[in-house]
Design an enzyme around this catalytic site. Structure first.
Site, PDB file in Angstrom:
ATOM      1  CB  CYS A  27      44.905  44.227  49.855  1.00 39.69           C
ATOM      2  SG  CYS A  27      45.012  45.140  51.384  1.00 39.69           S
TER       3      CYS A  27
ATOM      4  CD  GLU B 232      44.340  50.211  45.578  1.00 39.07           C
ATOM      5  OE1 GLU B 232      45.492  50.310  46.036  1.00 39.07           O
ATOM      6  OE2 GLU B 232      43.503  49.395  46.016  1.00 39.07           O
TER       7      GLU B 232
END
Length: 197
Positions: free
Chosen positions: A83, A132
């Site tokens: 990620c 996010e």
């Protein structure tokens, strides 16, 4: 390993660390500006673009990584394959492929978009916040891993049953279940019903 702004430690001209910029977005994922990486994660957090990758082997097992102990954010926790954050203007797909290679030393043999998910996850240990707009990707890995020890402490391939046991026992990233659950439809399509995802 290729040297990129994400892995370079010093600027050749000034001798100081180059700031890493993230792409700030609105609730629809439209770019609205940039912010320095650490400042974007300071409470309450600034909504920014991110990506999460889930790679599987030919047996339908998910590749997990344990984040290196030296990372400033969520060190030592288990999480999805890879990620991170695209550079401003970088396509999320390109960023996902780039960071997978930088962290694990492999290029996915197949990778597909799996939607997006928006979340707000504080990290109690560091005091930082993951605010996010996350682009999800699923794919296959068929090459031996060559992890970068500065990024990855350990790796493991897990079945759904293995994951349930490990999740009950070990510490995982605050965002892990959110991104996995959001990616599940694409994961099932990739791995088939027999894999159990």
């Amino acid at each position: 390993m290729p040297i990129t702004p994400a892995t370079a430690t010093n600027s050749p001209s000034s001798g100081t660390a180059e700031p890493i910029l993230l792409e700030l977005v609105d609730e629809d994922g439209v770019t609205v500006g940039t912010a320095e990486k650490l400042s974007a994660h300071q409470p309450p957090g600034k909504l920014h673009r991110a990506f999460s990758v889930f790679l599987f082997d030919e047996r339908g097992r998910l590749l997990l990584q344990q984040r290196a102990l030296g990372k400033y954010h969520s060190p030592g926790v288990w999480s999805n394959t890879c990620c991170g954050h695209p550079y401003p203007g970088e396509a999320p797909f390109a960023a996902a492929a780039r960071r997978t290679y930088e962290e694990l030393g492999v290029s996915p043999s197949l990778m597909a978009e799996a939607g997006t998910v928006r979340y707000n996850h504080p990290d109690p240990a560091s005091g930082l916040v993951e605010q996010e707009f996350n682009h999800l990707f699923v794919g296959m890995v068929q090459s031996p891993l060559r992890p970068d020890g500065n990024e990855v402490a350990a790796t493991a391939y897990v079945t759904p049953e293995d994951l349930a046991e490990r999740h009950a026992r070990d510490t995982f990233s605050a965002w892990f279940m959110t991104v996995l659950d959001a990616a599940r439809p694409a994961v099932r399509e990739l791995t088939g019903p027999s894999a159990g995802w």
